[in-house]
Design an enzyme around this catalytic site. Structure first.
Site, PDB file in Angstrom:
ATOM      1  CG  LEU A 102      -1.993  -1.020   1.361  1.00 47.75           C
ATOM      2  CD1 LEU A 102      -2.692  -0.890   2.710  1.00 47.75           C
ATOM      3  CD2 LEU A 102      -2.997  -0.875   0.237  1.00 47.75           C
ATOM      4  CG  ASP A 103      -0.026   4.878  -2.140  1.00 44.56           C
ATOM      5  OD1 ASP A 103      -0.225   5.751  -1.284  1.00 44.56           O
ATOM      6  OD2 ASP A 103      -0.870   4.553  -2.992  1.00 44.56           O
ATOM      7  N   GLY A 104       2.434   5.014   0.590  1.00 51.10           N
ATOM      8  CA  GLY A 104       2.505   5.748   1.846  1.00 51.10           C
ATOM      9  C   GLY A 104       1.272   6.560   2.179  1.00 51.10           C
ATOM     10  CG  ASP A 105       0.332   9.922   0.271  1.00 46.16           C
ATOM     11  OD1 ASP A 105       0.816  10.247   1.368  1.00 46.16           O
ATOM     12  OD2 ASP A 105       0.717  10.409  -0.811  1.00 46.16           O
ATOM     13  CB  THR A 106      -2.992   3.858   0.302  1.00 49.22           C
ATOM     14  OG1 THR A 106      -3.006   4.569  -0.931  1.00 49.22           O
ATOM     15  CG2 THR A 106      -4.220   2.954   0.368  1.00 49.22           C
TER      16      THR A 106
END
Length: 235
Positions: A102-106
């Site tokens: 999961l990307d850092g903003d998710t």
């Protein structure tokens, strides 16, 4: 045993990530750099990853569900010294790793384990395990834009498969949407909405297959039940 499987069974990373580590020259066999992912580990071989000797294990697997907050990187180590999901499971005695990313903003549901076989199954495209996301996107979601998502959109040299999309709430400036996809390309959901002109403002993964985040608090984790583990191994 194939090198990537050996690394996965040691709880270092998934098979796919193990191949990346090998190609990057971060794996040594008996003191020599090994950059061939297809190498078969022999009895007596000393395997090192990032300077640490590892050993494959079988059994005694750990399976957990983490509710990842925004701002945490989904990786075992980070060269930029950013907070990683490993910080949130520091009290787990077994050496586990995240399955997929999961990307850092998710935020949202992340499976973590030391079972390399399961990690391989959950991340390999042929198994087509659906992931469900809840997104807040900018603007108005016209029907024609929703149909593009449902039929598949080009996100830069890759056309996504058909997605299930439902608008939960449409406001004046943004909408809340639930979207279900079976691929796991880097930042795929964000790129899909970018492709139709609606920027993702917030994104949370709420389910992997039939496993839902439920009431698990952000930053917390829980062990999977035997029934949930069996489901993941056979879905």
């Amino acid at each position: 045993m194939r090198l990537n499987k050996y690394i996965a069974l040691a709880g270092v990373a998934s098979r796919r990530k193990a191949d990346e580590l090998t190609l990057d020259g971060k794996v040594k066999i008996n003191g020599a750099v090994m950059d061939q992912p297809g190498y078969d580990v022999q009895d007596g071989d000393v395997v090192e990853v990032n300077g640490r000797v590892i050993k494959a294990t079988t059994g005694n697997y750990v399976y957990i569900m983490l509710n990842k907050p925004r701002g945490y990187i989904t990786t075992v180590e980070d060269e930029k010294d950013r907070p990683t999901v490993m910080d949130l499971v520091a009290d787990v005695e077994a050496r586990i790793f995240p399955v997929g990313r999961l990307d850092g903003d998710t935020s949202g549901l992340l499976i973590m384990t030391n079972d390399g076989e399961l990690a391989y199954r959950l991340t390999h495209p042929k198994h087509e395990i659906y992931k469900t996301y809840r997104a807040r996107v900018a603007g108005y979601l016209a029907d024609r834009r929703l149909e593009r998502l449902r039929e598949g959109v080009d996100i830069g040299g890759f056309v996504t498969s058909k997605a299930s999309v439902e608008v939960l709430k449409q406001g004046e400036r943004s909408a809340i949407v639930e979207i279900k996809i079976k691929e796991g390309k880097n930042r795929q959901v964000r790129k899909m909405f970018d492709a139709i002109g609606n920027k993702v403002l917030e994104l949370e993964r709420i389910a992997v297959g039939n496993l839902y985040l439920g009431r698990l608090k952000e930053g917390h984790y829980r062990k999977l039940t035997p029934k949930e583990i069996d489901y993941l191994k056979n879905c």
